[in-house]
Design an enzyme around this catalytic site. Structure first.
Site, PDB file in Angstrom:
ATOM      1  CD  GLU A   1      47.308  14.859 -84.162  1.00 61.30           C
ATOM      2  OE1 GLU A   1      46.736  14.432 -83.156  1.00 61.30           O
ATOM      3  OE2 GLU A   1      48.175  15.725 -84.145  1.00 61.30           O
TER       4      GLU A   1
ATOM      5  CB  ALA B   1      52.987  23.217 -81.584  1.00 56.89           C
ATOM      6  NE  ARG B   2      46.239  21.389 -80.977  1.00 61.00           N
ATOM      7  CZ  ARG B   2      46.557  20.965 -79.746  1.00 61.00           C
ATOM      8  NH1 ARG B   2      47.709  20.365 -79.523  1.00 61.00           N
ATOM      9  NH2 ARG B   2      45.715  21.120 -78.737  1.00 61.00           N
TER      10      ARG B   2
ATOM     11  CG  HIS C   1      48.369  14.861 -79.945  1.00 59.79           C
ATOM     12  ND1 HIS C   1      47.638  15.678 -80.763  1.00 59.79           N
ATOM     13  CD2 HIS C   1      48.676  15.623 -78.864  1.00 59.79           C
ATOM     14  CE1 HIS C   1      47.492  16.874 -80.200  1.00 59.79           C
ATOM     15  NE2 HIS C   1      48.130  16.861 -79.037  1.00 59.79           N
TER      16      HIS C   1
HETATM   17  C1  DGY Z   1      46.602  19.903 -75.365  1.00 63.64           C
HETATM   18  O1  DGY Z   1      46.192  19.859 -74.212  1.00 63.64           O
HETATM   19  O2  DGY Z   1      46.373  20.866 -76.095  1.00 63.64           O
HETATM   20  C2  DGY Z   1      47.413  18.755 -75.878  1.00 63.64           C
HETATM   21  O3  DGY Z   1      47.729  18.886 -77.202  1.00 63.64           O
HETATM   22  C3  DGY Z   1      46.738  17.430 -75.651  1.00 63.64           C
HETATM   23  O4  DGY Z   1      46.816  17.102 -74.356  1.00 63.64           O
END
Ligand code: DGY
Length: 315
Positions: A262, A232-233, A280
């Site tokens: 990141e 996710a993040r 990522h």
């Molecule tokens: C998004 O699109 O949010 C992804 O994390 C990166 O492609």
């Protein structure tokens, strides 16, 4: 009208934009632009197609004289200051739905890589350590029939559930502010989910409510055999707490595609054996990337050429 594209993206999107002679492309294809470079480049842009590491903050938005649209080349938009965009009447759009399958597949790939010790095993063989077969080497879980807890049960989370259910007959539980009807999954509180799941997959958005959602207390609730996956993040997990949990083996392992700051990944995290790290790339399939470029371009065309709201307006 000028369209600033901050990084190289698939040609599909560029071709669409080029069908409109009124659009002049400022197409940057090299290293990421620094904040200063971005401020300069956006000054006379009518639209920008940024990528996720481009922090589109108030300084950047306020430096733009003609900006009408921020058409991010991503689903997530936590790198864009929506308030600043709103205050300058700048639309923000994203690319929803284009990477659901790709991110779900990567989530399962990380789960398998961590559980089956793929990276450790590969290193072991390459380094010439495979001298005899060892019945106790790299033991991990069998996933068939185990419980998968999904935090954030939107498009991606539900697709992860489908793969895990169809492929591994896993029991699916989820925690989400919304009830998802007919999902074949049981909705639990986050605490219940953490206590009962064998694999925990984070598939929620990053917002104030999910920042450090997984902290020391939550890591301590997990089973010692639990595997935690984050596609996710990064800031959804307190990375410092996770490093301690992995170091002290409160949980079995983690698979991380995203990080708190990141592209910086702490050395301490990189040194741990019970974590699999990817840069990522959960959405990095050719199919998803082409769709992202196409959707971002269509959003630009809708606003600048057709004079409408973007197709995928988020603000
Ligand atoms: C998004 O699109 O949010 C992804 O994390 C990166 O492609």
């Amino acid at each position: 009208m000028k369209v600033l594209i901050t990084r190289k993206i698939p040609d599909a999107g560029i071709r669409l934009l080029k069908e409109h002679p009124e659009l002049e492309l400022d197409y940057r294809q090299g290293a990421p632009l620094s904040k200063e470079e971005l401020i300069k480049a956006i000054k006379d842009a009518d639209a920008i197609i940024p990528v996720i590491p481009d922090q589109i903050d108030a300084d950047i938005i306020n430096a733009a004289d003609n900006l009408k649209l921020i058409a991010t080349y991503s689903v997530g938009y936590d790198h864009i200051n929506l308030e600043a965009a709103k205050s300058k009447s700048v639309y923000v759009s994203n690319t929803p739905g284009d990477l659901t399958e790709s991110v779900a597949e990567h989530t399962i790939a990380l789960m398998m890589a961590v559980g089956k010790k793929i990276v450790q095993g590969d290193k072991y063989v390459r380094e010439g350590n495979y001298n005899y077969w060892d019945p106790m080497l790299y033991l991990g879980p069998q996933f068939m029939g185990k419980t998968l807890g999904i935090v954030g049960f939107g498009r991606i989370g539900q697709h992860v559930a489908d793969i895990a259910r169809d492929g591994f007959n896993m029991r699916i539980v989820y925690s989400d502010p919304k009830v998802i009807p007919n999902s074949g999954a049981e909705r639990l509180s986050l605490e219940e989910l953490l206590e009962t799941s064998d694999v925990i997959s984070l598939n929620c958005n990053l917002c104030p409510a999910t920042h450090h959602l997984i902290d020391e207390a939550q890591l301590k609730m997990m089973k010692p055999t639990a595997i935690l996956i984050n596609t996710a993040r990064g800031p959804v997990i307190n990375e410092k707490a996770l490093m301690r949990a992995l170091e002290e083996e409160w949980i079995e392992g983690a698979g991380l595609d995203v990080f708190e700051e990141e592209p910086n990944v702490p050395e301490e995290l990189r040194d741990l054996k019970n974590v699999v790290l990817t840069p990522h790339i959960a959405s990095a399939t050719r199919e998803a990337r082409i769709e992202m470029a196409t959707m971002a371009a269509k959003n630009v065309i809708e606003v600048l050429v057709n004079g409408n709201e973007p197709v995928n307006k988020v603000a």
